[in-house]
Each structure stands twice: as structure tokens, then as C-alpha cells.
Design a protein around this motif. Structure first.
Motif, PDB file in Angstrom:
ATOM      1  N   ILE B 210     -19.575  66.210  17.346  1.00  0.00           N
ATOM      2  CA  ILE B 210     -19.691  66.723  15.973  1.00  0.00           C
ATOM      3  C   ILE B 210     -20.708  67.878  15.929  1.00  0.00           C
ATOM      4  CG2 ILE B 210     -20.342  66.105  13.583  1.00  0.00           C
ATOM      5  CD1 ILE B 210     -19.412  63.192  14.357  1.00  0.00           C
ATOM      6  N   ASP B 211     -21.800  67.698  16.723  1.00  0.00           N
ATOM      7  CA  ASP B 211     -22.845  68.730  16.747  1.00  0.00           C
ATOM      8  C   ASP B 211     -22.327  70.063  17.297  1.00  0.00           C
ATOM      9  OD1 ASP B 211     -24.585  66.946  15.690  1.00  0.00           O
ATOM     10  OD2 ASP B 211     -25.582  66.445  17.584  1.00  0.00           O
ATOM     11  N   ARG B 212     -21.326  70.004  18.168  1.00  0.00           N
ATOM     12  CA  ARG B 212     -20.829  71.236  18.775  1.00  0.00           C
ATOM     13  C   ARG B 212     -19.680  71.863  17.981  1.00  0.00           C
ATOM     14  NH1 ARG B 212     -22.583  71.334  24.306  1.00  0.00           N
ATOM     15  NH2 ARG B 212     -21.461  73.308  24.480  1.00  0.00           N
ATOM     16  N   ALA B 213     -19.067  71.073  17.076  1.00  0.00           N
ATOM     17  CA  ALA B 213     -17.898  71.576  16.342  1.00  0.00           C
ATOM     18  C   ALA B 213     -18.298  72.643  15.344  1.00  0.00           C
ATOM     19  CB  ALA B 213     -17.219  70.422  15.624  1.00  0.00           C
ATOM     20  N   ARG B 214     -17.375  73.599  15.124  1.00  0.00           N
ATOM     21  CA  ARG B 214     -17.696  74.646  14.148  1.00  0.00           C
ATOM     22  C   ARG B 214     -17.047  74.339  12.792  1.00  0.00           C
ATOM     23  NH1 ARG B 214     -16.746  77.722  18.573  1.00  0.00           N
ATOM     24  NH2 ARG B 214     -14.862  78.678  17.729  1.00  0.00           N
ATOM     25  N   ARG B 215     -16.158  73.373  12.803  1.00  0.00           N
ATOM     26  CA  ARG B 215     -15.595  72.914  11.522  1.00  0.00           C
ATOM     27  C   ARG B 215     -15.506  71.389  11.598  1.00  0.00           C
ATOM     28  NH1 ARG B 215      -9.392  74.126   9.467  1.00  0.00           N
ATOM     29  NH2 ARG B 215      -9.580  73.142   7.432  1.00  0.00           N
ATOM     30  N   ILE B 216     -15.937  70.747  10.547  1.00  0.00           N
ATOM     31  CA  ILE B 216     -15.908  69.278  10.547  1.00  0.00           C
ATOM     32  C   ILE B 216     -15.107  68.811   9.338  1.00  0.00           C
ATOM     33  CG2 ILE B 216     -17.311  67.174  10.439  1.00  0.00           C
ATOM     34  CD1 ILE B 216     -19.641  68.988  11.572  1.00  0.00           C
ATOM     35  N   ILE B 217     -14.017  68.115   9.606  1.00  0.00           N
ATOM     36  CA  ILE B 217     -13.187  67.581   8.523  1.00  0.00           C
ATOM     37  C   ILE B 217     -13.445  66.074   8.472  1.00  0.00           C
ATOM     38  CG2 ILE B 217     -10.805  67.227   7.713  1.00  0.00           C
ATOM     39  CD1 ILE B 217     -10.073  69.764   9.407  1.00  0.00           C
ATOM     40  N   THR B 218     -13.981  65.628   7.372  1.00  0.00           N
ATOM     41  CA  THR B 218     -14.297  64.201   7.255  1.00  0.00           C
ATOM     42  C   THR B 218     -13.169  63.508   6.486  1.00  0.00           C
ATOM     43  OG1 THR B 218     -16.615  64.802   7.152  1.00  0.00           O
ATOM     44  CG2 THR B 218     -16.065  62.542   6.539  1.00  0.00           C
ATOM     45  N   ILE B 219     -12.668  62.453   7.077  1.00  0.00           N
ATOM     46  CA  ILE B 219     -11.585  61.690   6.448  1.00  0.00           C
ATOM     47  C   ILE B 219     -12.096  60.295   6.129  1.00  0.00           C
ATOM     48  CG2 ILE B 219      -9.321  60.647   6.879  1.00  0.00           C
ATOM     49  CD1 ILE B 219      -8.422  63.064   8.154  1.00  0.00           C
ATOM     50  N   GLU B 220     -11.738  59.831   4.975  1.00  0.00           N
ATOM     51  CA  GLU B 220     -12.092  58.460   4.613  1.00  0.00           C
ATOM     52  C   GLU B 220     -10.973  57.894   3.757  1.00  0.00           C
ATOM     53  OE1 GLU B 220     -16.411  58.046   4.142  1.00  0.00           O
ATOM     54  OE2 GLU B 220     -15.923  56.579   2.608  1.00  0.00           O
ATOM     55  N   ASP B 221     -10.601  56.668   4.042  1.00  0.00           N
ATOM     56  CA  ASP B 221      -9.521  55.997   3.307  1.00  0.00           C
ATOM     57  C   ASP B 221      -8.261  56.871   3.222  1.00  0.00           C
ATOM     58  OD1 ASP B 221     -11.179  53.860   2.877  1.00  0.00           O
ATOM     59  OD2 ASP B 221     -11.971  54.701   1.003  1.00  0.00           O
ATOM     60  N   GLY B 222      -7.990  57.585   4.254  1.00  0.00           N
ATOM     61  CA  GLY B 222      -6.726  58.340   4.334  1.00  0.00           C
ATOM     62  C   GLY B 222      -6.739  59.633   3.557  1.00  0.00           C
ATOM     63  N   LYS B 223      -7.916  60.050   3.122  1.00  0.00           N
ATOM     64  CA  LYS B 223      -7.983  61.311   2.369  1.00  0.00           C
ATOM     65  C   LYS B 223      -9.059  62.211   2.986  1.00  0.00           C
ATOM     66  CE  LYS B 223      -6.566  59.555  -2.124  1.00  0.00           C
ATOM     67  NZ  LYS B 223      -7.034  59.141  -3.419  1.00  0.00           N
ATOM     68  N   VAL B 224      -8.902  63.507   2.815  1.00  0.00           N
ATOM     69  CA  VAL B 224      -9.945  64.426   3.286  1.00  0.00           C
ATOM     70  C   VAL B 224     -11.100  64.344   2.302  1.00  0.00           C
ATOM     71  CG1 VAL B 224     -10.550  66.823   3.786  1.00  0.00           C
ATOM     72  CG2 VAL B 224      -8.274  65.943   4.385  1.00  0.00           C
ATOM     73  N   LEU B 225     -12.249  63.912   2.815  1.00  0.00           N
ATOM     74  CA  LEU B 225     -13.418  63.753   1.943  1.00  0.00           C
ATOM     75  C   LEU B 225     -14.211  65.057   1.904  1.00  0.00           C
ATOM     76  CD1 LEU B 225     -14.725  61.328   0.418  1.00  0.00           C
ATOM     77  CD2 LEU B 225     -16.231  61.072   2.384  1.00  0.00           C
ATOM     78  N   LYS B 226     -14.374  65.648   3.120  1.00  0.00           N
ATOM     79  CA  LYS B 226     -15.141  66.905   3.204  1.00  0.00           C
ATOM     80  C   LYS B 226     -14.480  67.794   4.243  1.00  0.00           C
ATOM     81  CE  LYS B 226     -19.290  65.166   3.986  1.00  0.00           C
ATOM     82  NZ  LYS B 226     -20.700  65.094   4.360  1.00  0.00           N
ATOM     83  N   ASP B 227     -14.556  69.061   4.054  1.00  0.00           N
ATOM     84  CA  ASP B 227     -14.051  70.014   5.041  1.00  0.00           C
ATOM     85  C   ASP B 227     -15.075  71.141   5.085  1.00  0.00           C
ATOM     86  OD1 ASP B 227     -12.725  71.798   6.605  1.00  0.00           O
ATOM     87  OD2 ASP B 227     -10.843  71.763   5.469  1.00  0.00           O
TER      88      ASP B 227
END
Lengths: 405, 231
Positions: B210-227
Motif C-alpha cells: 500500500i505504501d508503494r502504490a500510487r493509487r489506493i482504492i479501498t473497498i468495503e462491503d462490496g462498494k468503493v469506499l475511497k479512491d
């Protein structure tokens, strides 16, 4: 590469593969031996009947076989025997007089068929001399000598040098009686024949039955090429249309029945062996597929199509079978060759074998056809055995397979 | 200049019916992935990140919605078409490497190119190039069992890159690796991403990734929570 993976996959679980390969080796080895043994039995039976009874081809007058009338003689049979004996296709030819009669000793009497033979010509056809267990063959030059089977001698309670009296019909249908001296006791592999036949010199019977010299009821032929018997019989029949020419199959149809029955048994036995192998192979291949589900899922995930996966499993199975089968066949061949030379002694069951006219020694053998049929059967078995595991492999969903550890 | 979209996930739903109670793994996920991204899909266990990765990789089909890779809506492809599509366009790196154990490292890398029926000379050159790129030029003839976990995962990356795919999907690629192997692997992938603009999409729990990624898409309960994009 798929072939390489299939080959290397076999050795991933070396013990399991070796177990199934060993079972194939033992199965094929046993099958080859059993088929060879059955071939030996058939050969033993047919050879015994041909040697002791039918030869390859027999010639009679058309009426003779209907009622065995004593006057149904082949005129100048000796000339025909000499002519046929010169043919390159014929191994041996002999003429025979066949007289039904009653053979009596001081103790008993038996119905008998006396075969009048020229021992010099008869020997290569029926190897009679080799069956003499005591005394000597007929044909010493003295008149009225007879050879009896051991079984007949026991029934008549006679020994070597004993006198027996033969009562029969001569050519004029008059009852004739003649005394014979027992000079030889023989034993064949056929109980039935031993209880029926006795052998005397053809010249004695011709003289006693008042038959013309050189005549015979039967001409028996042994051919050089067993498979050409039918063709040769047809040729002789064309050349001598007044005579009835029959092959051993026509004289003794039970031989053909026995032969086809044994062939059917061989097919059934091969099928049973292959069925047993199928389940062993399916089990092994199914285990091999199930424990590689994740790997198969990966292969499909990275782009290996279902046909290739199917082919890989089939190929693995085929390779296992193709390692085992040749070794099994080689061991079967070597065992058969050894036992063909030494023979399998079944004298413990000689009483039963004699009932069927079979010798005590079975010499198993296999033909190239047998190996060809086994090879085809093994390939079919392996392919059939691979189908279920291969279907199991291609029905995997990569996403489900990859979830498995 | 706007970069080319290589993956377009539009309003994707995925419901599993394998149990008595249907499980809604994804509930209307929409994301776009562009050429050259180094993206991590994160979220707790059961959030749906692996499901999303499987759908993007054409390993599974959405219940609803569309997934376009390049110009192809992969949800419309048949099973066999999907296999061919994956072979040509998608590189996979799995958590447990999933190399073919009976083949050498070189043969593992070469395998997909063989399926693509590439000529031997081309395969050999590409294999040598990739093995060098992942730092294993001297381990070409070793079988997976003769390599460390980190080395096996490098071979898996080389294998994924071999057919020159549109993007690489990596499902928890560092889960079985120690810190040093993880760092080396991430360095290598970051370098490939920077130098050759290869698109990487990770599904991960691993903070190091995660620390190396340049984009982080957070998914929770089957939905995109953060992008979120990381500078």
C-alpha cells in the motif's frame, strides 16, 4: 511442452505412478500368459485330433461316410497316395482300410474299428511308433499282427504275444474270422480313440477281406501349410470329383466350435483384464487431477485452453499405460517362450485331459496378433480411463480452483 | 494529456449463490484503470477486493454491469474466448506463486508464449530479457522447488510479463514473502512500471505494498469506499 509436462507429471508422485504401472505390468503379463496358455490348449486339442483322428484332409468315396460299408473302396488308392505324396504342398499321405468288427480274447470281446495301415506311410501322419509303450510296431513281415491300445488290451485282458480273434465282414458281406497276434501296445492322448481303434497291416486286411490290392477306404493327408488346408482340399476335390475330400474342420466340426469358443473366451478375458485396469488407472488419474486443481486452475487462468488441459490428462494416462504395457508384454513373451520350451505338465489331470483327447503337456505360445490386439486394447483402455479425470479437469473453474490450497 | 483507460469497470455487481443465503460480494463498483497505473485495491477480508480482481482478470463473470478491457467487454465473451483473451491481454501473479513445479524457471516463463505459438528464437530472447529484468538470469534452469519464495514470485512476475499483457493483476503477491523479498519484489515491479509503463493492479492487505502504490482504492462491503491518488 505439454507432452513434457505430462511426462514429468507422472513422476511427481513416483510411488503412486509406479504402483499403477506395476499393476499394468502384472495385468498385461498375466493376460499374455493366459492367452498363450489358451492358445497352447487349442493347439494341443487340435493337434491331437488331427494326429490321432482326422489328419488335415481325408479322402473317401462319397458313400463311405454314410454307412461305413466295407465295399466302399477307393480303387488304386496306393497310386493316388503316391501321386499326392509327391506334391510339394503335402507333407505326408497314407491309405487306410477301416474295418468294423468284434475283437475277442479268451476273456472278453469288444467292438472295434481296425485300421489297416502301411506303417511306413502312416508314421509321418500319425506318429504311431512314438506311442508304442511296449512291444514293437506291426510290419515285421509276419502275417496277422495287431497293435492294441493299452486300454483295449486291459479290457480284453490280453498282453503282448497274446492271440485275439477279429470277426468282421469281408467285401462279399460274408462274416470272416481271423486270429491276430498282439505285437505292440500303444497309448495315445485320446481315451475315446484308444477304446475304439486297433491297428493291423493293410496288406493283411486287404487279403482277409478279399479286397483288391492297392485299394483303401480312406486316404489321409498332412499338409505343409496348415492355413492352406481349405484351398488344397478344394484343389484335390476338383481333380478327383468322384471322391469326397474333406478338411479336418468338416470331419470334426467341434474343432471349429472349440476354436471359436476359446477365441470368445480370450476376448472376454481381455475385456475383464482391461476393465480391472481401467478402474485402477481412473483412480490414480483422478487423484493426480484432484491434487493439482490449483495448478490446473492456474494453467487455465494464464491461457491454456480446455482442449489442451484435456489432452494433457489423456497424454499422462497414455504414457503411464505405454510404460507398463510393453514391459508386461515382454515379461509375458519371455515367460511364454520359456514355458513353450519346457512345457507345462498337466499330468495330474491326465484322466480328464484324455477324455478330451488332449496331451498332458501344454506348450503355451503367443502370436504377433495377440500383442497387436493387447496394444490396441491398452490404448483404448488408457483413453477410456482418462476421459473422466480429464473431464473433471476441464470442468474446473479457474477462479474456484485457484482458491484451493 | 489524459492517459488511455485500460480497464473500465462500470456498475458491477457480483452475487454468489453457492450457499443457502446469497452473498453480495460487489454492489455497484465502478472504477477506471489507466495505462501505467500502480494501483492497490485494499480492504478487509470479505470486502470484495479479490472478487473484483477475478472479474477484471476474466476469471469470473459479473452478475450485472460491464468490464471493458481495452476495447472488449469481457463479460460478453464465452469461456474459450475468455481463456484466449487472458492469454493475450492479462498477466497474473498469484499469492502462492503457482509456478508449474515440473518445469524450470525458464520454461515457466516461456510457457504462455508457447501457448501463443511464438517462435522459439523470440521466446528465448524474451525469456532471457525477463529473467534478467527480475534479477534471475543465473537461475534459468532451476525448478521452483530450488528457488526461494521471493525468487519464485519474481519468476511468476516474469511469466506474467512474458506475453506482453495489457496489465498485470497481482493477488496478494507479497503475502508469503519476508520483508526483504517483499521490498525487492516491489522495487522490481515499481521499476518495470516506471521504465516500461506496465500497469499493475494489486489486491492486498500488506501495508508495504500500500505504501508503494500510487493509487489506493479501498473497498468495503462490496462498494468503493475511497479512491485516492498518492503523490
Amino acid at each position: 511442452m505439454i507432452a513434457k509436462i505430462a511426462w514429468l507429471n507422472i513422476w511427481r508422485s513416483r510411488t503412486r505412478s509406479l504402483v499403477v504401472i506395476s499393476s499394468i505390468i502384472i495385468g498385461i503379463w498375466s493376460l499374455v500368459f493366459l492367452l498363450a496358455f489358451m492358445n497352447g490348449q487349442v493347439n494341443n486339442y487340435i493337434s491331437s485330433i488331427i494326429e490321432n483322428e482326422t489328419s488335415h484332409i481325408q479322402i473317401h468315396t462319397p458313400q463311405f461316410k454314410e454307412d461305413f460299408e466295407v465295399d466302399q473302396l477307393i480303387p488304386n488308392a496306393d497310386q493316388l497316395v503316391a501321386e499326392l505324396g509327391k506334391s510339394a504342398d503335402i507333407h505326408a499321405a497314407t491309405g487306410r482300410i477301416l474295418l468294423n468288427g468284434m475283437l475277442s480274447s479268451s476273456a472278453a470281446a469288444r467292438g472295434v474299428m481296425v485300421k489297416g495301415i502301411d506303417l511306413r506311410l502312416e508314421q509321418p501322419v500319425s506318429h504311431l511308433q512314438e506311442k508304442i509303450i511296449s512291444g514293437q510296431p506291426i510290419g515285421s513281415g509276419r502275417k496277422n499282427e495287431i497293435m492294441l491300445s493299452q486300454r483295449m488290451a486291459e479290457k480284453l485282458k490280453v498282453k503282448l504275444r497274446s492271440k485275439v480273434v477279429l470277426t468282421f465282414q469281408n467285401i462279399s458281406s460274408d462274416i470272416t474270422t481271423a486270429a491276430f497276434r498282439v505285437v505292440g501296445i500303444y497309448k495315445t492322448t485320446s481315451k475315446r480313440n484308444d477304446e475304439l481303434y486297433a491297428f493291423a497291416d493293410i496288406a493283411d486286411l486287404q487279403r482277409l477281406a478279399e479286397m483288391p490290392q492297392g485299394s483303401a477306404h480312406q486316404i489321409a493327408l498332412l499338409v505343409n501349410d496348415f492355413d492352406a488346408t481349405d484351398t488344397l482340399a478344394a484343389e484335390i476335390s476338383n481333380q478327383h470329383q468322384l471322391l469326397k475330400v474333406e478338411t479336418y474342420k468338416e470331419i470334426s466340426p467341434d474343432l471349429e466350435l472349440f476354436n471359436s469358443q476359446i477365441k470368445l473366451n480370450m476376448i472376454i478375458m481381455t475385456t475383464i483384464f482391461m476393465l480391472a485396469l481401467i478402474f485402477g488407472i481412473i483412480n490414480t488419474m483422478l487423484m493426480a487431477v484432484l491434487e493439482r486443481m490449483k495448478e490446473l486452475g492456474m494453467l487455465m487462468a494464464v491461457g491454456m485452453n480446455k482442449l489442451r488441459v484435456f489432452f494433457m490428462v489423456v497424454l499422462e494416462t497414455l504414457l503411464i499405460a505405454l510404460i507398463g504395457a510393453p514391459i508386461g508384454m515382454l515379461l509375458g513373451y519371455l515367460t511364454t517362450q520359456y514355458l513353450n520350451e519346457t512345457g507345462i505338465d498337466l499330468s495330474t489331470w491326465s484322466e480328464a485331459l484324455e477324455e478330451f483327447g488332449m496331451a498332458n503337456i501344454i506348450r503355451p505360445f503367443v502370436t504377433a496378433d495377440t500383442f497387436f490386439i493387447i496394444s490396441i486394447a491398452v490404448v483404448i483402455t488408457a483413453v477410456l480411463a482418462s476421459i473422466y479425470p480429464a473431464f473433471k479437469a476441464i470442468r474446473l473453474k479457474p477462479v474456484q480452483a485457484l482458491r484451493k490450497i | 494529456m489524459e492517459r488511455k483507460k485500460v480497464i473500465i469497470v462500470k456498475d458491477v455487481y457480483k452475487t454468489y449463490h453457492e450457499t443457502k443465503v446469497p452473498v453480495k460480494a460487489l454492489r455497484g463498483v465502478s472504477i477506471d484503470i489507466h495505462q501505467g497505473e500502480f494501483t492497490a485495491i485494499v480492504g478487509p477480508s470479505g470486502s470484495g477486493k479479490t472478487t473484483l480482481l477475478n472479474l477484471i482478470g476474466g476469471l469470473d463473470r459479473p452478475t450485472k454491469g460491464s468490464i471493458v478491457v481495452g476495447d472488449t467487454d469481457i463479460a460478453t465473451l464465452s469461456d474459450n474466448q475468455l481463456i484466449d483473451f487472458r492469454k493475450e491481454h492479462i498477466g497474473f501473479v498469484f499469492q502462492s506463486y503457482n509456478l508449474i513445479p515440473v518445469l524450470t524457471a525458464k520454461e515457466n516463463v516461456e510457457f504462455v508464449m508457447l501457448l501463443q505459438k511464438q517462435p522459439k528464437a523470440k521466446r528465448d530472447a524474451r525469456t532471457a530479457e525477463l529473467m534478467a529484468a527480475v534479477g534471475l538470469a543465473d537461475r534459468m534452469d532451476n525448478r521452483p522447488s530450488e528457488l526461494s519464495g521471493g525468487q519464485q514470485q519474481r519468476v511468476a512476475v516474469a511469466r506474467a510479463l512474458a506475453p506482453k499483457p495489457t496489465f498485470i493483476l497481482a493477488d496478494e503477491p507479497t503475502a508469503n514473502l519476508d520483508s526483504k523479498s517483499t521490498a525487492d519484489l516491489l522495487d522490481m515491479m515499481a521499476k518495470l512500471n516506471a521504465d516500461e509503463h506496465i500497469t499493475f493492479v494489486f489486491s492486498t492487505h500488506d501495508q508495504r505494498v500500500i505504501d508503494r502504490a500510487r493509487r489506493i482504492i479501498t473497498i468495503e462491503d462490496g462498494k468503493v469506499l475511497k479512491d485516492e491518488w498518492v503523490q
